[in-house]
Scaffold this motif. Structure first.
Motif, mmCIF file in Angstrom:
data_model
loop_
_atom_site.group_PDB
_atom_site.id
_atom_site.type_symbol
_atom_site.label_atom_id
_atom_site.label_comp_id
_atom_site.label_asym_id
_atom_site.label_seq_id
_atom_site.Cartn_x
_atom_site.Cartn_y
_atom_site.Cartn_z
ATOM 1 N N UNK A 27 -14.531 9.637 8.662
ATOM 2 C CA UNK A 27 -14.573 8.266 9.173
ATOM 3 C C UNK A 27 -14.715 7.288 8.014
ATOM 4 N N UNK A 28 -14.416 6.022 8.286
ATOM 5 C CA UNK A 28 -14.535 4.975 7.275
ATOM 6 C C UNK A 28 -15.034 3.694 7.926
ATOM 7 N N UNK A 29 -16.063 3.102 7.325
ATOM 8 C CA UNK A 29 -16.648 1.867 7.838
ATOM 9 C C UNK A 29 -16.426 0.761 6.810
ATOM 10 N N UNK A 30 -15.586 -0.180 7.156
ATOM 11 C CA UNK A 30 -15.233 -1.268 6.240
ATOM 12 C C UNK A 30 -16.453 -2.088 5.833
ATOM 13 N N UNK A 31 -17.457 -2.158 6.715
ATOM 14 C CA UNK A 31 -18.611 -3.023 6.457
ATOM 15 C C UNK A 31 -19.901 -2.210 6.270
ATOM 16 N N UNK A 32 -19.757 -1.050 5.647
ATOM 17 C CA UNK A 32 -20.924 -0.186 5.406
ATOM 18 C C UNK A 32 -21.921 -0.878 4.487
ATOM 19 N N UNK A 33 -23.202 -0.808 4.849
ATOM 20 C CA UNK A 33 -24.253 -1.389 4.030
ATOM 21 C C UNK A 33 -24.577 -0.479 2.849
ATOM 22 N N UNK A 122 -10.547 3.757 -4.390
ATOM 23 C CA UNK A 122 -9.877 2.550 -3.899
ATOM 24 C C UNK A 122 -8.418 2.429 -4.353
ATOM 25 N N UNK A 123 -7.715 3.550 -4.456
ATOM 26 C CA UNK A 123 -6.297 3.483 -4.816
ATOM 27 C C UNK A 123 -5.482 2.794 -3.724
ATOM 28 N N UNK A 124 -6.023 2.743 -2.511
ATOM 29 C CA UNK A 124 -5.300 2.072 -1.420
ATOM 30 C C UNK A 124 -5.076 0.593 -1.709
ATOM 31 N N UNK A 125 -5.980 -0.007 -2.486
ATOM 32 C CA UNK A 125 -5.861 -1.439 -2.790
ATOM 33 C C UNK A 125 -4.697 -1.744 -3.718
ATOM 34 N N UNK A 126 -4.204 -0.717 -4.417
ATOM 35 C CA UNK A 126 -3.128 -0.943 -5.392
ATOM 36 C C UNK A 126 -1.755 -0.510 -4.873
ATOM 37 N N UNK A 127 -1.702 0.019 -3.671
ATOM 38 C CA UNK A 127 -0.430 0.518 -3.140
ATOM 39 C C UNK A 127 0.607 -0.594 -3.025
ATOM 40 N N UNK A 128 0.196 -1.749 -2.529
ATOM 41 C CA UNK A 128 1.119 -2.861 -2.335
ATOM 42 C C UNK A 128 1.046 -3.890 -3.450
ATOM 43 N N UNK A 154 -8.719 8.586 -5.720
ATOM 44 C CA UNK A 154 -8.733 8.801 -4.272
ATOM 45 C C UNK A 154 -8.849 7.476 -3.523
ATOM 46 N N UNK A 155 -8.776 7.601 -2.208
ATOM 47 C CA UNK A 155 -9.063 6.462 -1.331
ATOM 48 C C UNK A 155 -9.946 6.933 -0.189
ATOM 49 N N UNK A 156 -11.176 6.447 -0.174
ATOM 50 C CA UNK A 156 -12.067 6.781 0.938
ATOM 51 C C UNK A 156 -11.560 6.149 2.229
ATOM 52 N N UNK A 157 -10.854 5.023 2.098
ATOM 53 C CA UNK A 157 -10.376 4.307 3.281
ATOM 54 C C UNK A 157 -9.292 5.100 4.016
ATOM 55 N N UNK A 158 -8.321 5.617 3.274
ATOM 56 C CA UNK A 158 -7.222 6.360 3.899
ATOM 57 C C UNK A 158 -7.477 7.859 3.935
ATOM 58 N N UNK A 159 -8.436 8.318 3.115
ATOM 59 C CA UNK A 159 -8.716 9.751 3.043
ATOM 60 C C UNK A 159 -7.924 10.465 1.962
ATOM 61 N N UNK A 160 -7.058 9.737 1.265
ATOM 62 C CA UNK A 160 -6.219 10.348 0.232
ATOM 63 C C UNK A 160 -7.062 11.011 -0.856
ATOM 64 N N UNK A 161 -6.855 12.304 -1.042
ATOM 65 C CA UNK A 161 -7.500 13.036 -2.132
ATOM 66 C C UNK A 161 -8.935 13.449 -1.900
#
Length: 213
Positions: A27-33, A122-128, A154-161
């Motif tokens: 799972x991934x929580x965008x607003x995790x404390x 956070x590699x997801x931030x650089x995809x686009x 890796x990307x915790x957001x997408x699960x990549x890697x």
């Protein structure tokens, strides 16, 4: 089942908790404390060894990245079998802070078999938008190679890697344990056959009972 202690280290907001939660709960929580002190989780991976499956259980300590909690870190990485050192590829000083954690581990953890995995998150931030990348992959990878670290982005957001990280750590720890067991079994076999390496004192020439007196 084999059981190993794993600790996560890194600056605040690099995504340590998100990595663990992606691995443990998928799972991934965008607003995790932010983590306070440390959090404990556990999860298993399966290692293939010839025709058998071996279950490796991780006892995971996710430490807080804030500076005020840094003094508590040794309490969590002490006696660890593996460490995940995380940095944010979109933050300029993030890799430098990760390197300081690696330096601390190498100097304070008395275990040559400690598995250290350097992770760029956070590699997801650089995809686009590749311009968001601040830490060059080649720089981090070269540092990891020079210091004997495992490495991946890796990307915790997408699960990549994410799964691959823990799978690789499990495989490395399993190989370390196998070598330790082989060495211990060899030493026991030598003792069983009377091949015990004992250094006996040489006779003193001043001793009246010596053959050379």
């Amino acid at each position: 089942m084999l059981q190993f202690k794993l600790v996560l280290l890194g600056d605040s907001s690099v995504g340590k908790s998100s990595i663990v939660n992606r691995f443990v709960k998928d799972s991934f929580d965008e607003f995790r404390e932010s983590t306070i002190g440390a959090a404990f989780l556990s999860q298993t991976v399966t290692i293939k060894d010839d025709d058998q499956d071996v279950t490796v259980k991780f006892e995971i300590w996710d430490t807080a990245g804030q500076e005020r909690y840094k003094s508590l870190a040794p309490m969590y990485y002490r006696n660890s079998n593996a460490a995940l050192v995380v940095y944010d590829i979109t933050q300029a000083d993030s890799l430098e802070k990760a390197q300081s954690w690696v330096h601390e581990l190498k100097n304070k953890v008395d275990d040559n078999n400690l598995v250290i995995y350097l992770v760029g998150n956070k590699v997801d931030l650089t995809k686009d938008d590749e311009e968001k990348r601040v830490v060059d992959r080649d720089v981090a990878e070269k540092y990891a190679q020079e210091n004997g670290l495992l490495f991946n982005e890796v990307s915790a957001k997408t699960g990549e890697g994410i799964q691959q990280i823990f799978q690789t750590i499990g495989e490395n720890l399993y190989e370390v344990r196998k070598k330790e067991n082989t060495t211990n079994n060899s030493n026991m076999a030598n003792r069983a056959h009377g091949q015990v390496d004992i250094q006996l004192p040489r006779p003193s020439t001043n001793d009246s009972t010596s053959c050379c007196s």
